[in-house]
Design a protein around this motif. Structure first.
Motif, short mmCIF file in Angstrom:
data_model
loop_
_atom_site.label_atom_id
_atom_site.label_comp_id
_atom_site.label_asym_id
_atom_site.label_seq_id
_atom_site.Cartn_x
_atom_site.Cartn_y
_atom_site.Cartn_z
N THR A 139 12.01 -2.00 2.71
CA THR A 139 12.05 -1.49 1.34
C THR A 139 13.10 -0.44 1.06
O THR A 139 13.39 -0.17 -0.10
N GLY A 140 13.61 0.22 2.08
CA GLY A 140 14.50 1.37 1.83
C GLY A 140 13.72 2.60 1.41
O GLY A 140 14.32 3.61 1.03
N TYR A 141 12.40 2.53 1.41
CA TYR A 141 11.48 3.67 1.20
C TYR A 141 11.36 4.15 -0.24
O TYR A 141 10.40 4.83 -0.58
N HIS A 142 12.33 3.83 -1.10
CA HIS A 142 12.32 4.41 -2.45
C HIS A 142 11.01 4.09 -3.19
O HIS A 142 10.36 5.00 -3.74
N ASN A 143 10.63 2.82 -3.19
CA ASN A 143 9.40 2.45 -3.92
C ASN A 143 8.14 2.92 -3.20
O ASN A 143 7.10 3.11 -3.83
N ILE A 144 8.24 3.11 -1.91
CA ILE A 144 7.09 3.67 -1.18
C ILE A 144 6.84 5.10 -1.66
O ILE A 144 5.71 5.50 -1.93
N VAL A 145 7.92 5.87 -1.80
CA VAL A 145 7.78 7.26 -2.27
C VAL A 145 7.19 7.26 -3.68
O VAL A 145 6.26 8.03 -3.98
N LYS A 146 7.70 6.37 -4.54
CA LYS A 146 7.16 6.27 -5.90
C LYS A 146 5.67 5.93 -5.87
O LYS A 146 4.86 6.49 -6.62
N ALA A 147 5.31 5.01 -5.01
CA ALA A 147 3.91 4.58 -4.92
C ALA A 147 3.02 5.73 -4.45
O ALA A 147 1.91 5.91 -4.96
N VAL A 148 3.50 6.50 -3.48
CA VAL A 148 2.66 7.60 -2.98
C VAL A 148 2.50 8.67 -4.07
O VAL A 148 1.40 9.21 -4.25
N HIS A 149 3.56 8.93 -4.82
CA HIS A 149 3.44 9.85 -5.97
C HIS A 149 2.35 9.37 -6.92
O HIS A 149 1.48 10.12 -7.33
N ALA A 150 2.43 8.09 -7.28
CA ALA A 150 1.48 7.53 -8.24
C ALA A 150 0.07 7.50 -7.66
O ALA A 150 -0.90 7.81 -8.36
N GLY A 151 -0.04 7.15 -6.40
CA GLY A 151 -1.36 7.12 -5.75
C GLY A 151 -1.97 8.51 -5.68
O GLY A 151 -3.17 8.69 -5.92
N ALA A 152 -1.13 9.51 -5.38
CA ALA A 152 -1.62 10.90 -5.32
C ALA A 152 -2.13 11.31 -6.70
O ALA A 152 -3.20 11.92 -6.82
N ALA A 153 -1.37 10.98 -7.75
CA ALA A 153 -1.78 11.36 -9.11
C ALA A 153 -3.09 10.67 -9.48
O ALA A 153 -3.99 11.28 -10.08
N ALA A 154 -3.22 9.40 -9.11
CA ALA A 154 -4.45 8.66 -9.45
C ALA A 154 -5.65 9.23 -8.70
O ALA A 154 -6.74 9.39 -9.27
N LEU A 155 -5.45 9.58 -7.44
CA LEU A 155 -6.56 10.16 -6.66
C LEU A 155 -6.94 11.54 -7.20
O LEU A 155 -8.11 11.88 -7.27
N LYS A 156 -5.91 12.30 -7.60
CA LYS A 156 -6.18 13.63 -8.14
C LYS A 156 -6.97 13.50 -9.45
O LYS A 156 -7.92 14.23 -9.69
N GLY A 157 -6.57 12.52 -10.26
CA GLY A 157 -7.25 12.28 -11.53
C GLY A 157 -8.72 11.93 -11.33
O GLY A 157 -9.58 12.25 -12.14
N ARG A 158 -9.00 11.28 -10.22
CA ARG A 158 -10.40 10.92 -9.93
C ARG A 158 -11.14 12.01 -9.19
O ARG A 158 -12.29 11.84 -8.84
N GLY A 159 -10.38 13.08 -8.82
CA GLY A 159 -11.00 14.13 -8.01
C GLY A 159 -11.35 13.63 -6.63
O GLY A 159 -12.28 14.08 -5.99
N LYS A 160 -10.56 12.64 -6.15
CA LYS A 160 -10.89 12.01 -4.86
C LYS A 160 -9.69 12.08 -3.94
O LYS A 160 -8.58 11.84 -4.37
N SER A 161 -9.89 12.46 -2.70
CA SER A 161 -8.85 12.27 -1.69
C SER A 161 -9.54 11.70 -0.48
O SER A 161 -10.33 12.36 0.15
N THR A 162 -9.27 10.44 -0.18
CA THR A 162 -10.00 9.69 0.85
C THR A 162 -9.96 10.39 2.18
O THR A 162 -8.94 10.85 2.58
#
Ligand code: FES
Ligand code: FES
Length: 162
Positions: A139-162
């Motif tokens: 992937t070249g990592y770029h979209n992985i970094v974007k995905a982790v940003h988005a995943g972190a925001a979604a987890l924060k929004g749910r008040g959840k960190s697995t």
């Protein structure tokens, strides 16, 4: 000679007689058939085998199954909901194209989940550093970094960190 091990894997108690030299990767993949934990190298460099051991991300190829005796192990198979709903981090990888062949993805997600547990709002630098033990050849990592940003925001929004 075999030894007895017991551990909790994805919330399920498991017990087995194994050879003392059995790696945690082998134990997960062979008797337990949890093949989402990948083996991508024999030098402990790729991170494809990342799991959580008592809440910490570890490379399962660097741990003997006997060392996990009594521990709680979480693999990629235990991350989503029992009804098949993806964890927000998994959904973010899907939505942001954080994968191509997918071989590295379970390990990436396990590392990302451990990262956001400690850093619910990680910077790009923190994400790149947090994933430095995981190699992706596609992937070249770029979209992985974007995905982790988005995943972190979604987890924060749910008040959840697995
Ligand atoms: Fe490559 Fe474990 S299989 S680090
Ligand atoms: Fe192919 Fe990462 S998506 S190795």
């Amino acid at each position: 000679m075999t030894i007895a091990v017991k551990m909790t894997v994805n919330g399920r108690p498991v017990a087995a007689e194994i050879e003392p030299r059995t790696l945690l990767t082998q134990f997960l993949r062979e008797p337990l058939r949890l093949t989402g934990t990948q083996v991508g190298c024999d030098t402990s460099q790729c991170g494809a085998c990342m799991v959580h051991l008592d809440g910490r991300a570890v490379k399962a190829c660097t741990v003997l199954a006997a060392q996990a005796n009594g521990a709680k192990v979480l693999t990629i198979e235990g991350v989503g909901a029992a009804n098949g709903e993806l964890d927000p981090m998994q959904a973010a990888f899907k939505q942001h194209h954080g994968l191509q062949c997918g071989f590295c993805t379970p390990g990436m997600i396990m590392s990302a989940l451990a990262l956001v547990k400690d850093n619910p709002d990680p910077s790009e630098e923190t994400i790149r550093e947090g994933l430095s033990g995981n190699i992706c050849r596609c992937t070249g990592y770029h979209n992985i970094v974007k995905a982790v940003h988005a995943g972190a925001a979604a987890l924060k929004g749910r008040g959840k960190s697995t």
